[in-house]
Motif scaffolding. Structure first.
Motif, short mmCIF file in Angstrom:
data_model
loop_
_atom_site.label_atom_id
_atom_site.label_comp_id
_atom_site.label_asym_id
_atom_site.label_seq_id
_atom_site.Cartn_x
_atom_site.Cartn_y
_atom_site.Cartn_z
N THR A 221 -4.51 -38.12 -27.84
CA THR A 221 -5.56 -38.19 -26.82
C THR A 221 -5.54 -36.95 -25.92
O THR A 221 -6.59 -36.38 -25.61
CB THR A 221 -5.40 -39.47 -25.97
N GLY B 161 -8.35 -34.11 -26.07
CA GLY B 161 -9.06 -33.77 -24.84
C GLY B 161 -8.84 -32.33 -24.41
O GLY B 161 -9.20 -31.95 -23.30
N ALA C 136 -6.66 -33.65 -19.50
CA ALA C 136 -6.53 -34.99 -18.95
C ALA C 136 -5.15 -35.14 -18.32
O ALA C 136 -4.24 -34.38 -18.60
CB ALA C 136 -6.73 -36.04 -20.03
N GLN D 266 -19.83 -35.07 -24.13
CA GLN D 266 -19.57 -35.12 -25.57
C GLN D 266 -20.86 -35.14 -26.37
O GLN D 266 -21.71 -35.99 -26.17
CB GLN D 266 -18.77 -36.36 -25.92
N MET E 200 -17.40 -37.30 -20.45
CA MET E 200 -15.98 -37.41 -20.07
C MET E 200 -15.85 -37.28 -18.55
O MET E 200 -14.96 -37.85 -17.94
CB MET E 200 -15.14 -36.31 -20.74
N ASP F 180 -9.42 -40.27 -18.54
CA ASP F 180 -8.48 -40.22 -19.66
C ASP F 180 -8.81 -39.27 -20.81
O ASP F 180 -7.98 -39.04 -21.67
CB ASP F 180 -8.31 -41.62 -20.25
N HIS F 181 -10.01 -38.75 -20.85
CA HIS F 181 -10.40 -38.07 -22.09
C HIS F 181 -10.47 -36.55 -21.98
O HIS F 181 -10.83 -35.89 -22.94
CB HIS F 181 -11.75 -38.63 -22.57
N GLY F 182 -10.11 -36.03 -20.83
CA GLY F 182 -10.08 -34.59 -20.67
C GLY F 182 -11.43 -33.97 -20.96
O GLY F 182 -12.45 -34.43 -20.44
N ASN G 4 -12.73 -33.68 -24.06
CA ASN G 4 -13.32 -34.23 -25.28
C ASN G 4 -12.67 -35.57 -25.57
O ASN G 4 -11.46 -35.69 -25.54
CB ASN G 4 -13.06 -33.27 -26.47
N ARG G 5 -13.51 -36.57 -25.86
CA ARG G 5 -12.96 -37.89 -26.15
C ARG G 5 -12.83 -38.10 -27.65
O ARG G 5 -13.73 -37.71 -28.40
CB ARG G 5 -13.86 -38.98 -25.56
N GLY H 137 -12.61 -28.20 -25.23
CA GLY H 137 -13.25 -29.42 -25.70
C GLY H 137 -14.75 -29.25 -25.85
O GLY H 137 -15.23 -28.30 -26.48
#
Lengths: 646, 247
Positions: free
Chosen positions: A101, A105, A109, A265, A412, A438-440, A442-443, A590
């Motif tokens: 993850t 990301g 994140a 995204q 994100m 949580d996804h910085g 890029n998820r 990302g």
């Protein structure tokens, strides 16, 4: 002046959450029923949080703009939900999910939040199964998994191509149980218009009753926003028509910092655009990349012949097909992360190999999977997705490859939250896609469902108590307070201002124009000149909107044009902040790709020395430049590397 | 493409409604039915008239928010789709199209084509769940479920709560909707524990809210956009009988 304090607990990464729970403040059962919590939004995060709070004994008021909580757009998530169960014995672990993850990301994140997410991921599957969520199973009766982009294990649980639907119906069922028990009160067809802050704390909301047009006030000891993302700023996206950023924007204007708004995204596998009148884009689940192979013709003349309808995909022999993801990224192939797959599709189409009539499309081909596994197996795995594709395009994907192109899918960025999911306004918590956590940049696929439910079932029920424990001395919130009066007046003023313009153009006209600016300059590929242009064009469009928008009917009745107008008015401000953030971040990471910062091979070039931080923007008043605050990101348990999927 | 639209207009729940006629031209055959209504509404707004109000949200056939009786059929002439996934190429150029809201006692009209379906929420609140608090659950693989049972449960659980079954039924019965939830949970071991209480409570609530009885015409199954089979109604009846006989 905002101060960012992430409140990450001390101690080793793997012990932080346990330690937090052991030492946090709790609210006694007899005090819980004296405390009110407002939850806005009934998707995975909102429904799971509201149900859990109700079970614990709090008084909950839950709001949604739709006619039922079950309509929230989590319902449309197709492919699956990740969890580090390691049921497949393929080397998965909490650490590996955490690692994937963070890497997915692009190292933007927060370590502690992501580790906690991975830690509770298994509990989500347990909870969902106990609720009766019918995940796919093997003949032995045990749960099965599939794989998603950006990972080397199979950790994705799914229910056909309707995983979001089934998980949401599970959370909705728990919510229904609490509504019946009287702990949760449901307010449907209500839209949040403003947040009420009293003595620096979030104390309530102002909503519009969408049926009667009445402006209503509700008070609570804490407010949870679970209102989803702002992808609809692009007009065309995979979001639902009503998905909007207005609740988050109202909170931003009341002092909640907005983090990384530029991180959007673009999902690689959507049905390509086919006309000016189009109202939305439809996603084809990433899970299809497990068995589908993505390609374009090697020869430009073949691509052109296909565009003109002189040839079909099936006329192109294998040796003339360029499986460009397999070629460029042999280790991950068709299962590279979404940002990488999207950019690669754009690169091929820009180079003249695109296949849809517009030139903006690539093939996703199941011929090889059908040869390998048989049609029946493919039907079992993706039947409903194939049917949906055929209904929309009129093409049978069992016989001809699907045509796909990237489309805006998820944001994100969102309201800044600390480890407790609390925003910079005390008492305002933010969950699910609405937060940034949580996804910085890029998820990963199948992680949105995981995060929404982690926040709602397993994080907020703990962290909100740490806040509410100090609120037990505070009696019921007085909704006659002057702060409620002021907020309500602002809402009413905004509505009458909108209604009084009486210009010439419908709301959608402005939304479409905004979408074009955002897609062209704040989309898959960005540069300084374009972003500066976008900022100017958005400003001009916003002025035009307030001079020339036309809303028929009246404000004191059901009025869908007025609803849209309020949302678009906010998007016209939010879009500018996204462009400002994208302009300031002089690196590629990302989903944020700045053309000035790329490697010789065209891969994203991060600049960790200067941009390894969360950009949190503070509202400074109308017409004022927002102020940037930086939360530095420290990686203690993961080695920061250049992301490679080769 | 060109169409004559006969659309039900109704100011609010208290007013009487009537059909209005609209002519519409230049509709692309790739437009969805709701996009056709968007185009109509765009024209109406530009003329200073009130646009047609209709419910919709995801526009990909899963949220269950869109509805509409089109030429006398719930969700229109195509098979296995919701209105948002109905495309204009399914009509002939020059067609006259009649558009009405769901008509059922349990679903009063709010405005134009929008109806109030909160009765469905109330039926589910009566028992459409498994009573498990967050944090109670054992490891997911501690509850093995035969694949065939899980698959049947999934087929039932796929209901989107749109209300086409009620709108289609001559008795305005919500039997298919109730059956889908009862059958989904009754096929799973974790749902068996409350099966008797659940089926009784949901049927009672359905009757209390003004939905009719099932007379097995099967029309609900024909119009269900998610293809939910009336075999689930048979399952519901078995569950109901078992609950009442207490066996």
């Amino acid at each position: 002046m905002i101060k960012l304090d992430s409140k990450i607990p001390e101690g080793p990464l793997a012990e932080k959450w346990t330690k937090y729970k052991e030492t946090q403040k709790l609210v006694s059962p007899n005090n819980k029923r004296k405390l009110d919590i407002i939850v806005v939004g009934t998707g995975l995060a909102g429904a799971s949080a509201a149900a859990s709070f109700g079970e614990m004994g709090f008084n909950v008021k839950v709001f949604c703009y739709q006619d039922s909580p079950r309509r929230a757009h989590s319902i449309a998530a197709q492919g699956g939900i990740n969890a580090a169960k390691n049921y497949q014995n393929d080397g998965d672990s909490i650490y590996r999910l955490f690692y994937d993850t963070i890497k997915g990301g692009d190292y933007r994140a927060r370590e502690a939040n992501v580790y906690r997410l991975a830690e509770v991921s298994g509990n989500i599957i347990d909870q969902a199964v106990a609720q009766g969520v019918p995940f796919a199973r093997e003949y032995g009766g045990y749960l099965t998994n599939r794989s998603f982009g950006g990972v080397l294990v199979s950790r994705t649980f799914y229910a056909k191509g309707q995983t979001g639907q089934q998980l949401l119906l599970g959370a909705y069922a728990s919510l229904n149980r609490q509504i019946a028990a009287g702990t949760v009160k449901l307010y449907h067809r209500r839209e949040m218009m403003d947040l009420v802050v009293v003595d620096g704390k979030a104390r309530g909301i102002i909503v519009r009753n969408l049926v009667t047009g009445e402006i209503e006030r509700y008070g609570a000891h804490a407010v949870v926003l679970a209102t989803g993302g702002y992808g609809n700023v692009y007009f065309l996206s995979t979001n639902a028509m009503g998905s909007n950023g207005s609740a988050a924007w109202a909170a931003y204007k009341k002092g909640a910092a907005f983090a990384n708004p530029a991180f959007v995204q673009i999902h690689p596998t959507c049905i390509p655009l086919h006309g000016e009148f189009q109202s939305k884009l439809t996603l084809m689940s990433e899970s299809l990349r497990n068995d589908g192979r993505i390609w374009v013709p090697k020869k430009k003349e073949d691509a052109e012949a296909i565009r003109k309808g002189l040839k079909t995909a099936n006329d192109i022999p294998d040796e003339d097909r360029d499986f460009y993801l397999e070629r460029r990224y042999p280790a991950f192939g068709n299962l590279v992360p979404r940002d990488v797959a999207s950019r690669a599709a754009k690169e091929r189409c820009d180079a003249g190999h695109g296949v849809a009539p517009t030139g903006l499309g690539v093939f996703l081909d199941f011929k090889y999977a059908i040869e390998r596994l048989g049609k029946k197996k493919i039907e079992e795995r993706y039947g409903n997705l194939f049917q949906m594709y055929e209904k929309i395009t009129g093409v049978d994907p069992y016989k001809h490859p699907m045509m796909i192109y990237p489309a805006v899918h998820y944001t994100m960025g969102g309201l800044w939250v600390d480890y407790e999911l609390q925003s910079t306004i005390p008492g305002l918590f933010v969950a699910g896609e609405a937060n940034f956590s949580d996804h910085g940049a890029n998820r990963l696929g199948a992680s949105a469902l995981m995060q929404g439910l982690a926040d709602g079932y397993f994080v907020l029920p703990y962290t909100i108590q740490n806040y509410l424990a100090d609120e037990i001395y505070h009696p019921e919130i007085d909704i006659k307070a002057k702060e409620f009066d002021e907020a309500e007046k602002n809402v009413k003023d905004k509505i009458s201002k909108l209604m009084s313009v009486q210009g010439k153009e419908p709301v959608d006209h402005f939304h479409r124009e905004l979408g074009k600016i955002m897609w062209d300059y704040v989309g898959m590929s960005r540069n300084r000149e374009g972003l500066e242009k976008a900022i100017n064009e958005i400003k001009a469009l916003r002025e035009e909107f307030w001079k020339n928008v036309r809303i028929p009917g009246s404000a004191d009745t059901l009025n869908p044009e007025l609803e849209k107008a309020g949302r678009v008015a906010d998007f016209l401000e939010l879009g500018e902040l996204m462009a400002i953030d994208a302009l300031h971040r002089e690196e590629s990471c990302g989903g944020h790709f700045r053309e000035e910062y790329q490697t010789e091979e065209g891969e994203a070039l991060r600049r960790d020395d200067q941009f390894m931080y969360v950009a949190a923007w503070e509202y400074k008043g109308e017409g004022q430049k927002p102020e940037l605050h930086k939360e530095p990101l420290k990686y203690e348990y993961i080695e920061v590397k250049t992301r490679s999927y080769k | 493409m060109k169409f004559t639209l006969k659309i039900w207009r109704q100011k609010d729940s208290k007013s009487k409604g009537k059909f209005e006629t609209y002519q519409i031209d230049n509709i692309p055959s790739d437009a969805s039915f709701l996009e056709m209504l968007d185009i109509l509404n765009d024209e109406l707004v530009r003329k200073g008239e009130e646009p047609v109000a209709f419910d919709h949200d995801c526009r990909e056939g899963i949220c269950g928010m869109c509805s509409l009786h089109i030429n006398g059929r719930a969700h229109g002439p195509d098979e296995d789709v919701t209105t948002c996934q109905l495309f204009m190429r399914k009509f002939k150029d020059g067609d006259t199209i009649w558009v009405e809201p769901w008509r059922a006692k349990g679903f009063p009209v709010i405005k134009d084509l929008i109806v109030d379906r909160s009765a469905f929420d109330k039926i589910l609140q009566a028992g459409g769940y498994i009573s498990v608090n967050t944090g109670n659950a054992p490891d997911a693989n501690n509850i093995p479920i035969p694949k065939d049972d899980a698959d049947v449960a999934m087929d039932a659980a796929t209901c989107i709560g749109c209300g086409a079954c009620v709108a289609t039924c001559k008795n305005s019965s919500a039997m298919l909707f109730v059956a889908a939830k009862v059958s989904h949970l009754a096929h799973l071991p974790q749902g068996r524990i409350e099966a008797k209480r659940r089926v009784k409570a949901m049927i009672d609530k359905m009757e209390e809210l003004g939905f009719g009885s099932c007379t097995n015409t099967g029309s609900c199954e024909v119009e269900c956009p998610k293809n939910i089979s009336i075999t689930h109604i048979a399952k519901l009846n078995r569950e109901f009988l078992k609950a009442n006989l207490d066996v």
